[in-house]
Design an enzyme around this catalytic site. Structure first.
Site, PDB file in Angstrom:
ATOM      1  N   TYR A  60       0.983  -1.077  -0.001  1.00 53.22           N
ATOM      2  CA  TYR A  60       0.145   0.141  -0.017  1.00 53.22           C
ATOM      3  C   TYR A  60       0.980   1.442   0.016  1.00 53.22           C
ATOM      4  CZ  TYR A  60      -4.148  -2.896   1.186  1.00 53.22           C
ATOM      5  OH  TYR A  60      -4.943  -3.946   1.266  1.00 53.22           O
ATOM      6  N   PHE A 220     -13.924  -3.472   0.965  1.00 51.79           N
ATOM      7  CA  PHE A 220     -14.753  -3.001  -0.276  1.00 51.79           C
ATOM      8  C   PHE A 220     -16.084  -2.894   0.539  1.00 51.79           C
ATOM      9  CE2 PHE A 220     -11.724  -4.448  -3.838  1.00 51.79           C
ATOM     10  CZ  PHE A 220     -10.848  -3.393  -3.483  1.00 51.79           C
ATOM     11  N   GLY A 224     -17.646  -1.092  -2.474  1.00 59.94           N
ATOM     12  CA  GLY A 224     -18.540  -2.005  -2.834  1.00 59.94           C
ATOM     13  C   GLY A 224     -18.172  -2.308  -4.492  1.00 59.94           C
ATOM     14  N   THR A 232     -18.852   3.694  -4.196  1.00 57.16           N
ATOM     15  CA  THR A 232     -19.782   3.631  -5.209  1.00 57.16           C
ATOM     16  C   THR A 232     -20.864   4.886  -4.508  1.00 57.16           C
ATOM     17  OG1 THR A 232     -21.600   2.377  -5.926  1.00 57.16           O
ATOM     18  CG2 THR A 232     -21.215   2.128  -3.733  1.00 57.16           C
TER      19      THR A 232
HETATM   20  N1  NAP Z   1      -7.249  -8.339   1.082  1.00 59.76           N
HETATM   21  C1  NAP Z   1      -7.480  -7.530  -0.081  1.00 59.76           C
HETATM   22  O1  NAP Z   1      -7.138  -7.850  -1.065  1.00 59.76           O
HETATM   23  C2  NAP Z   1      -7.911  -6.211   0.193  1.00 59.76           C
HETATM   24  C3  NAP Z   1      -8.188  -5.562  -1.085  1.00 59.76           C
HETATM   25  C4  NAP Z   1      -8.445  -3.996  -0.985  1.00 59.76           C
HETATM   26  C5  NAP Z   1      -8.552  -3.607   0.492  1.00 59.76           C
HETATM   27  N2  NAP Z   1      -8.112  -3.959   1.662  1.00 59.76           N
HETATM   28  C6  NAP Z   1      -8.133  -3.573   2.895  1.00 59.76           C
HETATM   29  O2  NAP Z   1      -9.466  -3.273   3.003  1.00 59.76           O
HETATM   30  C7  NAP Z   1      -9.737  -1.891   3.477  1.00 59.76           C
HETATM   31  C8  NAP Z   1     -11.272  -1.371   2.919  1.00 59.76           C
HETATM   32  O3  NAP Z   1     -11.080  -1.228   1.686  1.00 59.76           O
HETATM   33  P1  NAP Z   1     -11.164   0.103   0.910  1.00 59.76           P
HETATM   34  O4  NAP Z   1     -10.413   0.922   1.733  1.00 59.76           O
HETATM   35  O5  NAP Z   1     -10.622  -0.166  -0.473  1.00 59.76           O
HETATM   36  O6  NAP Z   1     -12.802   0.461   0.712  1.00 59.76           O
HETATM   37  P2  NAP Z   1     -13.869   0.778   1.627  1.00 59.76           P
HETATM   38  O7  NAP Z   1     -13.447   1.039   3.006  1.00 59.76           O
HETATM   39  O8  NAP Z   1     -14.956   0.057   1.367  1.00 59.76           O
HETATM   40  O9  NAP Z   1     -13.905   2.296   0.937  1.00 59.76           O
HETATM   41  C9  NAP Z   1     -13.026   3.116   0.836  1.00 59.76           C
HETATM   42  C10 NAP Z   1     -13.601   4.106  -0.126  1.00 59.76           C
HETATM   43  O10 NAP Z   1     -14.721   4.924   0.110  1.00 59.76           O
HETATM   44  C11 NAP Z   1     -14.517   6.353   0.744  1.00 59.76           C
HETATM   45  N3  NAP Z   1     -15.007   6.505   1.991  1.00 59.76           N
HETATM   46  C12 NAP Z   1     -14.733   5.939   3.368  1.00 59.76           C
HETATM   47  N4  NAP Z   1     -15.648   6.219   4.142  1.00 59.76           N
HETATM   48  C13 NAP Z   1     -16.471   7.178   3.523  1.00 59.76           C
HETATM   49  C14 NAP Z   1     -17.405   7.854   4.193  1.00 59.76           C
HETATM   50  N5  NAP Z   1     -17.951   7.860   5.341  1.00 59.76           N
HETATM   51  N6  NAP Z   1     -18.246   8.555   3.175  1.00 59.76           N
HETATM   52  C15 NAP Z   1     -17.863   8.362   1.963  1.00 59.76           C
HETATM   53  N7  NAP Z   1     -16.962   7.910   1.478  1.00 59.76           N
HETATM   54  C16 NAP Z   1     -16.205   7.428   2.090  1.00 59.76           C
HETATM   55  C17 NAP Z   1     -12.998   6.296   0.489  1.00 59.76           C
HETATM   56  O11 NAP Z   1     -12.585   7.734   0.295  1.00 59.76           O
HETATM   57  P3  NAP Z   1     -11.821   8.677   1.189  1.00 59.76           P
HETATM   58  O12 NAP Z   1     -10.728   8.379   1.570  1.00 59.76           O
HETATM   59  O13 NAP Z   1     -12.188  10.247   0.604  1.00 59.76           O
HETATM   60  O14 NAP Z   1     -12.919   8.731   2.379  1.00 59.76           O
HETATM   61  C18 NAP Z   1     -12.695   5.254  -0.479  1.00 59.76           C
HETATM   62  O15 NAP Z   1     -12.937   5.891  -1.589  1.00 59.76           O
HETATM   63  C19 NAP Z   1      -8.388  -1.062   2.754  1.00 59.76           C
HETATM   64  O16 NAP Z   1      -8.199   0.086   3.335  1.00 59.76           O
HETATM   65  C20 NAP Z   1      -7.468  -2.146   2.778  1.00 59.76           C
HETATM   66  O17 NAP Z   1      -6.951  -1.964   4.314  1.00 59.76           O
HETATM   67  C21 NAP Z   1      -7.958  -5.421   1.284  1.00 59.76           C
END
Ligand code: NAP
Length: 297
Positions: A60, A220, A224, A232
């Site tokens: 990351y 996600f 999503g 999303t």
């Molecule tokens: N094991 C794997 O393969 C894998 C893959 C992907 C991710 N991950 C882990 O899972 C975690 C979660 O996934 P993710 O960060 O990709 O996705 P997520 O938490 O589902 O969503 C993050 C997205 O949503 C926005 N967001 C977050 N909180 C919000 C809110 N309250 N209101 C509006 N928008 C919001 C963020 O933008 P802003 O920054 O602008 O808030 C970002 O664009 C990652 O951080 C990572 O640690 C693991």
């Protein structure tokens, strides 16, 4: 936003011998903004609000690339975490993942060999400034008939025996992968892509993990179908209606929904935005009734 928001509102879970709040933090998004101090502030604020489980990876980073979101000088999530917290406070659990790697020949790949897994574990130790990694997930690519985790998980189990890793987990896996791995060493968590509108074929696996005492950790949950892109905005009418009725955001409803899928479900929402961080932590206190949950299916 209530003044007394806290990550303990959604309760706790035992990740091996660690007791953690179910509402945690995902560090993939903290490298998106070139403002390094902001990233450190977001991390520290999360912990101040009770987060004691942070998900990360050595890959990351910024800028560009498959998983390096953002622009400007390269910032590694692990190094930001180290700079924000080292010496680490008691009880702060950092979960990382290995398997994906990057080299000139293969580009970004998901096929680390056992020897490369050792190097990746050592890289995480170095970046995080730790002697032992709390939880390490083996992250794989699913490929019918050619995705056994046995050899790679055994390699990580060896590193666990050597004391480099406390607990092991899996990521992007099916139930048969969990069976394979558990025959080798205990598995404390499964981290899969899962949300209200994404990969609902994991519903049964999520419950099965709970029956086996294994945490199910969706990634996600907010993003999503947008995956690594921005979250999303394609919310169903039911999500919009419930958010309006409860005076919260659609993203908070998405998070609350995941936490209502089972006591073994942990949340690791990712954000680089302090206001979003507080909303996400506040989502842990949202109670959804059976009738409300039924509208979201
Ligand atoms: N094991 C794997 O393969 C894998 C893959 C992907 C991710 N991950 C882990 O899972 C975690 C979660 O996934 P993710 O960060 O990709 O996705 P997520 O938490 O589902 O969503 C993050 C997205 O949503 C926005 N967001 C977050 N909180 C919000 C809110 N309250 N209101 C509006 N928008 C919001 C963020 O933008 P802003 O920054 O602008 O808030 C970002 O664009 C990652 O951080 C990572 O640690 C693991």
């Amino acid at each position: 936003m209530p003044a007394d928001i806290s990550a303990d509102a959604a309760g706790t879970w035992k990740l091996g011998d660690f007791s953690i709040n179910r509402l945690g933090f995902g560090a993939m998004r903290i490298t998106a903004n070139p403002d390094r101090d902001l990233a450190i502030r977001v991390l520290r604020r999360a912990v101040e609000l009770g987060v004691n489980h942070i998900d990360t990876a050595a890959f990351y980073r910024s800028p560009g690339g498959t998983l390096g979101v953002g622009e400007g000088p390269v910032r590694y999530a692990n190094e930001l975490i180290r700079d924000a917290f080292s010496p680490y406070p008691d009880g702060l659990v950092i979960t990382t993942k290995v398997g994906p790697g990057e080299d000139p020949e293969r580009g970004f790949h998901n096929a680390a060999t056992p020897a490369e897994l050792r190097a990746q574990v050592e890289e995480n130790l170095r970046q995080l400034g730790k002697d032992q990694l709390d939880v390490v997930n083996l992250r794989i690519i699913k490929k019918a008939g050619a995705d056994s985790v046995a050899e790679r998980f055994a390699a990580l189990a060896e590193l666990q025996t050597e004391g480099l890793i406390r607990h092991l987990g899996l990521s992007n896996v099916r139930a048969d992968h969990l069976d394979e791995a558990e025959a080798i060493a205990p598995v404390v968590c499964v981290q899969n892509s899962y949300a209200l509108d994404t990969h609902r074929d994991d519903d049964t696996f999520l419950r099965n993990c709970g029956e086996r005492g294994v945490a199910y950790v969706p990634f996600f949950a907010i993003a999503g179908p947008a995956r690594e892109g921005t979250a999303t905005t394609d919310h169903s009418d039911a999500v919009r209606r419930l958010a309006a009725a409860k005076g919260v955001s659609e993203q908070q409803i998405r998070l609350a929904w995941t936490l209502h899928q089972g006591p073994n479900v942990l949340a690791i929402p990712g954000t680089g935005n302090p206001a979003h961080l507080e909303q996400n932590i506040a989502a842990g206190a949202i109670q959804l009734s059976a009738d409300e949950l039924a509208t979201l299916v």
